[in-house]
Design a protein around this motif. Structure first.
Motif, PDB file in Angstrom:
ATOM      1  N   ASP A 143      -8.525  14.362   2.634  1.00 58.72           N
ATOM      2  CA  ASP A 143      -7.497  13.547   1.974  1.00 58.72           C
ATOM      3  C   ASP A 143      -7.392  13.909   0.499  1.00 58.72           C
ATOM      4  OD1 ASP A 143      -5.742  11.037   2.464  1.00 58.72           O
ATOM      5  OD2 ASP A 143      -6.729  10.657   0.557  1.00 58.72           O
ATOM      6  N   TYR A 156      -1.681   1.545   3.028  1.00 60.15           N
ATOM      7  CA  TYR A 156      -0.851   2.175   1.999  1.00 60.15           C
ATOM      8  C   TYR A 156       0.322   2.915   2.628  1.00 60.15           C
ATOM      9  CZ  TYR A 156      -3.552   6.369   3.198  1.00 60.15           C
ATOM     10  OH  TYR A 156      -4.139   7.414   3.871  1.00 60.15           O
ATOM     11  N   ALA A 213      -6.387   5.330  -4.774  1.00 65.37           N
ATOM     12  CA  ALA A 213      -6.182   6.111  -3.554  1.00 65.37           C
ATOM     13  C   ALA A 213      -7.479   6.198  -2.750  1.00 65.37           C
ATOM     14  CB  ALA A 213      -5.673   7.509  -3.908  1.00 65.37           C
ATOM     15  N   HIS A 259      -8.070   3.002  -0.884  1.00 59.93           N
ATOM     16  CA  HIS A 259      -7.199   2.912   0.298  1.00 59.93           C
ATOM     17  C   HIS A 259      -7.684   3.839   1.407  1.00 59.93           C
ATOM     18  CE1 HIS A 259      -3.951   0.215  -0.752  1.00 59.93           C
ATOM     19  NE2 HIS A 259      -4.045   0.652  -1.991  1.00 59.93           N
ATOM     20  N   ASN A 276       4.435   3.063   2.151  1.00 59.07           N
ATOM     21  CA  ASN A 276       5.216   4.305   2.030  1.00 59.07           C
ATOM     22  C   ASN A 276       6.362   4.295   3.047  1.00 59.07           C
ATOM     23  OD1 ASN A 276       3.399   5.118   0.066  1.00 59.07           O
ATOM     24  ND2 ASN A 276       2.161   6.348   1.470  1.00 59.07           N
ATOM     25  N   GLY A 323       1.330   8.184  -3.626  1.00 63.11           N
ATOM     26  CA  GLY A 323       2.316   7.981  -2.564  1.00 63.11           C
ATOM     27  C   GLY A 323       3.639   8.694  -2.769  1.00 63.11           C
ATOM     28  N   GLY A 365       5.501   7.226  -9.321  1.00 63.17           N
ATOM     29  CA  GLY A 365       4.387   6.327  -9.035  1.00 63.17           C
ATOM     30  C   GLY A 365       3.103   7.135  -9.110  1.00 63.17           C
ATOM     31  N   SER A 371       4.793  18.233  -4.907  1.00 62.73           N
ATOM     32  CA  SER A 371       3.526  18.882  -5.290  1.00 62.73           C
ATOM     33  C   SER A 371       3.035  19.892  -4.265  1.00 62.73           C
ATOM     34  CB  SER A 371       2.456  17.831  -5.565  1.00 62.73           C
ATOM     35  OG  SER A 371       2.337  16.979  -4.464  1.00 62.73           O
ATOM     36  N   THR A 395       4.138  19.437  -9.740  1.00 70.50           N
ATOM     37  CA  THR A 395       4.724  18.419  -8.853  1.00 70.50           C
ATOM     38  C   THR A 395       6.240  18.426  -9.068  1.00 70.50           C
ATOM     39  OG1 THR A 395       2.771  17.036  -8.903  1.00 70.50           O
ATOM     40  CG2 THR A 395       4.834  15.926  -8.401  1.00 70.50           C
ATOM     41  N   ALA A 401      -6.812  12.059  -1.995  1.00 71.47           N
ATOM     42  CA  ALA A 401      -7.089  10.963  -2.939  1.00 71.47           C
ATOM     43  C   ALA A 401      -7.861  11.472  -4.152  1.00 71.47           C
ATOM     44  CB  ALA A 401      -7.892   9.881  -2.237  1.00 71.47           C
ATOM     45  N   HIS A 402      -7.317  11.258  -5.348  1.00 74.25           N
ATOM     46  CA  HIS A 402      -8.047  11.641  -6.554  1.00 74.25           C
ATOM     47  C   HIS A 402      -7.902  10.606  -7.657  1.00 74.25           C
ATOM     48  CE1 HIS A 402      -4.124  13.762  -6.577  1.00 74.25           C
ATOM     49  NE2 HIS A 402      -4.052  13.180  -7.760  1.00 74.25           N
TER      50      HIS A 402
HETATM   51  N1  LIG Z   1       1.217   4.055  -1.456  1.00 72.48           N
HETATM   52  C1  LIG Z   1      -0.012   4.456  -1.730  1.00 72.48           C
HETATM   53  N2  LIG Z   1      -0.863   3.646  -2.413  1.00 72.48           N
HETATM   54  C2  LIG Z   1      -2.134   4.040  -2.710  1.00 72.48           C
HETATM   55  N3  LIG Z   1      -2.656   5.223  -2.334  1.00 72.48           N
HETATM   56  C3  LIG Z   1      -1.849   6.068  -1.652  1.00 72.48           C
HETATM   57  C4  LIG Z   1      -0.494   5.734  -1.317  1.00 72.48           C
HETATM   58  N4  LIG Z   1       0.043   6.765  -0.637  1.00 72.48           N
HETATM   59  C5  LIG Z   1      -0.906   7.715  -0.575  1.00 72.48           C
HETATM   60  N5  LIG Z   1      -2.054   7.296  -1.160  1.00 72.48           N
HETATM   61  C6  LIG Z   1      -3.329   8.015  -1.351  1.00 72.48           C
HETATM   62  O1  LIG Z   1      -3.076   8.986  -2.367  1.00 72.48           O
HETATM   63  C7  LIG Z   1      -3.305  10.311  -1.864  1.00 72.48           C
HETATM   64  C8  LIG Z   1      -2.204  11.222  -2.379  1.00 72.48           C
HETATM   65  O2  LIG Z   1      -0.981  10.817  -1.754  1.00 72.48           O
HETATM   66  P1  LIG Z   1       0.378  11.495  -2.148  1.00 72.48           P
HETATM   67  O3  LIG Z   1       0.176  12.955  -2.162  1.00 72.48           O
HETATM   68  O4  LIG Z   1       1.448  10.929  -1.307  1.00 72.48           O
HETATM   69  O5  LIG Z   1       0.515  10.947  -3.639  1.00 72.48           O
HETATM   70  P2  LIG Z   1       1.200  11.621  -4.885  1.00 72.48           P
HETATM   71  O6  LIG Z   1       1.712  10.504  -5.710  1.00 72.48           O
HETATM   72  O7  LIG Z   1       2.191  12.624  -4.437  1.00 72.48           O
HETATM   73  O8  LIG Z   1      -0.001  12.346  -5.591  1.00 72.48           O
HETATM   74  P3  LIG Z   1       0.098  13.579  -6.647  1.00 72.48           P
HETATM   75  O9  LIG Z   1       1.035  13.209  -7.703  1.00 72.48           O
HETATM   76  O10 LIG Z   1      -1.276  13.695  -7.167  1.00 72.48           O
HETATM   77  O11 LIG Z   1       0.558  14.769  -5.858  1.00 72.48           O
HETATM   78  C9  LIG Z   1      -3.284  10.183  -0.340  1.00 72.48           C
HETATM   79  O12 LIG Z   1      -4.044  11.203   0.229  1.00 72.48           O
HETATM   80  C10 LIG Z   1      -3.837   8.796  -0.142  1.00 72.48           C
HETATM   81  O13 LIG Z   1      -5.239   8.800  -0.209  1.00 72.48           O
END
Ligand SMILES: Nc1ncnc2c1ncn2[C@@H]1O[C@H](COP(=O)(O)OP(=O)(O)OP(=O)(O)O)[C@@H](O)[C@H]1O
Ligand SMILES: CC(=O)N[C@H]1[C@@H](OP(=O)(O)OP(=O)(O)OC[C@H]2O[C@@H](n3ccc(=O)[nH]c3=O)[C@H](O)[C@@H]2O)O[C@H](CO)[C@@H](O)[C@@H]1O[C@H](C)C(=O)N[C@@H](C)C(=O)N[C@H](CCC(=O)O)C(=O)O
Length: 485
Positions: A346, A296, A353, A356, A300, A115, A112, A139, A154, A348-349
């Motif tokens: 946070d 969000y 994200a 949220h 999760n 998240g 995804g 990651s 990751t 968020a990038h």
């Molecule tokens: N289910 C979700 N939907 C939307 N945004 C989310 C969700 N879960 C986390 N986030 C946002 O995304 C940011 C990154 O979350 P997370 O590290 O769990 O995602 P990731 O998919 O592992 O990201 P990456 O692949 O970049 O490591 C969080 O800090 C939050 O702001």
């Protein structure tokens, strides 16, 4: 594994060579010529920066006993095996070399846009707290037998995954699976018991080209499910809903998570302040009071909860574990600052994200919301306009600053920030390129009850050197509020 087995394993033939000992035992495998030792197998990969075929001689000088590659090569001094795809061959060979370590475990892949890390950590926490030891690849780090190991990607490639799992006593393994990993065959040859889809929104289009291709890459994970495997999907996400429909057509069992009445784990209701989540599963109502903020995170939690239940964790055990989960470094990490403001760091990038994250702050913050963020060099520029639109709309003040520059020069990124501010920003925003000076400015602006939100880097250390001698966002904000006193 003997060299002469390779032709069979790879379904190819050995090229003519002056090799002396085709029965030689392979002592190790590497796709980096610099890591090759006596008796190792070298796999030449045509990469995005360099072509590994150029380093074949270097690998042989370092002791390679055999080489796999994609080019036609006939005159090597060691056996050479030509394949269609070296990355795929790396996965196939490493599975044989390590004797398929994932076969012994319950394997869960989480994919995804956002998240993955949050859902994976939650799931691992539930499983570990219910007596199931759980390896983890993601990651932030890799965890095997409870020990942490650093990670570059990751999703590591299968050679690295197998190398670490070879010594693992864990019963379950949770792997965050990125779209890059799926297109680069990094997890090819793993058969997953469960595959999770959190959501899909714009990211990485510099790499995938279009949302359809990005979705197609993610979908590959669901083609790697075991026959008796199951997909676990957030069907409130439009791409998730599409995936569920496609999998239904393909008769792949799916557990749907979402607000729809038909969902297997239904989000009945939630509050975000204080956080609480009411789920419905098999007509049973389940109340969870997590420590995590944000809608969000309710998704999760529902995804992790639904998966843990499939594996056999009981409802009470799953609820209790979620309620004790403290969160993840760099994901909505809260600190009360000396000046009475609240800091959120946070990761968020993406624009989704960010939306949220800022929405969650808005739900909790009565004062001003001061947002600091930037754009990562060499990463999808297509998401930048939405990111500034969201920030300029949802914050009271925002500061555009540097994130990792990667190969982009400071001057070029400065011009990018100024140009985005001029074209898409508003008068709430300013540009301060030095990240620590941007944080200093936010600290000066903030008063008791305000929230400073710094996004993009999360737990990560700074790549560049900045004005103040600090290593990450949290350290910077704490250092600068102390300095202000
Ligand atoms: N289910 C979700 N939907 C939307 N945004 C989310 C969700 N879960 C986390 N986030 C946002 O995304 C940011 C990154 O979350 P997370 O590290 O769990 O995602 P990731 O998919 O592992 O990201 P990456 O692949 O970049 O490591 C969080 O800090 C939050 O702001
Ligand atoms: C663009 C990309 O995805 N690159 C990945 C890729 O590297 P590459 O094959 O392109 O490497 P390269 O530098 O061109 O080298 C080619 C080959 O020459 C070899 N070489 C090179 C020099 C030498 O002297 N000898 C030698 O043998 C190298 O070892 C390599 O095999 O294969 C490597 C091994 O699997 C990955 O580590 C690497 O990820 C880099 C570090 C990266 O930044 N990737 C990002 C884009 C990524 O994959 N991100 C996702 C997460 C995305 C998300 O946020 O969701 C991830 O899974 O991490």
């Amino acid at each position: 594994m003997e060299l002469q087995e390779l032709a069979n394993i790879l379904k190819t033939v050995e090229s003519e060579s002056n090799s002396v000992n085709p029965n030689a035992l392979i002592k190790g495998i590497s796709f980096n010529s610099q890591e090759i030792q006596e008796g190792f197998l070298f796999i030449a990969i045509k990469g995005y920066q360099q072509d590994g075929h150029r380093f074949i001689n270097n690998a042989i000088e370092n002791g390679a006993c055999g080489v796999i590659g994609e080019q036609e090569i006939t005159d090597l001094s060691v056996p050479y095996f030509q394949v269609d795809n070296s990355r795929n061959a790396l996965s196939i060979v490493s599975n044989h070399f390590y004797n398929y370590p994932t076969n012994e475990k319950i394997v869960i892949g989480v994919t995804g846009t956002n998240g993955k890390t949050s859902t994976s950590y939650l799931l691992r926490h539930i499983l570990e707290n219910n007596g199931l030891s759980c390896a983890f690849f993601g990651s932030t780090k890799n965890i095997i037998n409870g020990e942490s190991y650093p990670t570059v990607n990751t999703t590591p490639n299968l050679l690295e995954i197998n190398r670490l799992l070879a010594g693992s006593r864990d019963e379950v393994v949770v792997i965050e699976v990125s779209s890059h990993a799926l297109t680069q065959y990094r997890v090819e040859g793993i058969y997953f018991d469960y595959a999770l889809f959190t959501n899909l929104s714009q990211d990485h289009l510099d790499y995938h080209g279009s949302m359809e291709e990005y979705f197609g890459a993610k979908k590959k994970l669901f083609e790697m499910l075991k026959d008796e495997g199951k997909a676990i999907i957030n069907t409130d996400d439009l791409w998730g809903e599409q995936l569920a429909r496609q999998l239904e057509d393909e008769s792949i069992p799916t557990l749907a998570i979402g607000e729809n009445e038909k969902c297997d784990v239904k989000l009945e209701s939630y509050t975000t302040n204080p956080p609480s989540l009411q789920l419905k599963e098999n007509n049973e109502s389940i109340l969870i009071k997590p420590l995590l903020y944000g809608l969000y995170n309710m998704y999760n939690i529902a995804m992790a909860y639904g998966t843990a239940k499939q594996i056999g964790v009981n409802t009470k055990g799953a609820i209790e574990a979620v309620q004790h989960f403290q969160g993840i470094e760099g994901r909505f990490a809260l600190t009360e600052l000396n000046n009475g403001a609240t800091l959120v760091v946070d990761y968020a990038h993406t624009s989704d994200a960010l939306m949220h994250c800022l929405k969650t702050v808005r739900d909790n913050c009565e004062g001003n919301l001061i947002h600091i963020f930037g754009y990562r060099g060499d990463r999808d520029p297509g998401k930048r306009r939405d990111m500034i639109s969201i920030s300029s709309e949802m914050s009271d003040r925002y500061i555009l600053t540097f994130d990792d520059l990667n190969s982009v020069s400071p001057e070029e990124m400065k011009n990018t920030l100024i140009s985005y501010q001029e074209r898409y920003g508003n008068d709430k925003g300013i540009v301060i390129t030095d990240r620590t000076l941007a944080i200093e400015e936010a600290v000066k602006m903030a008063e008791m009850g305000d929230w400073i939100v710094i996004t993009g880097k999360g737990h990560e250390k700074y790549q560049q050197q900045y004005h103040y001698p600090v290593h990450n966002d949290e350290e910077a904000a704490i250092y600068l509020t102390k300095a202000k006193d």
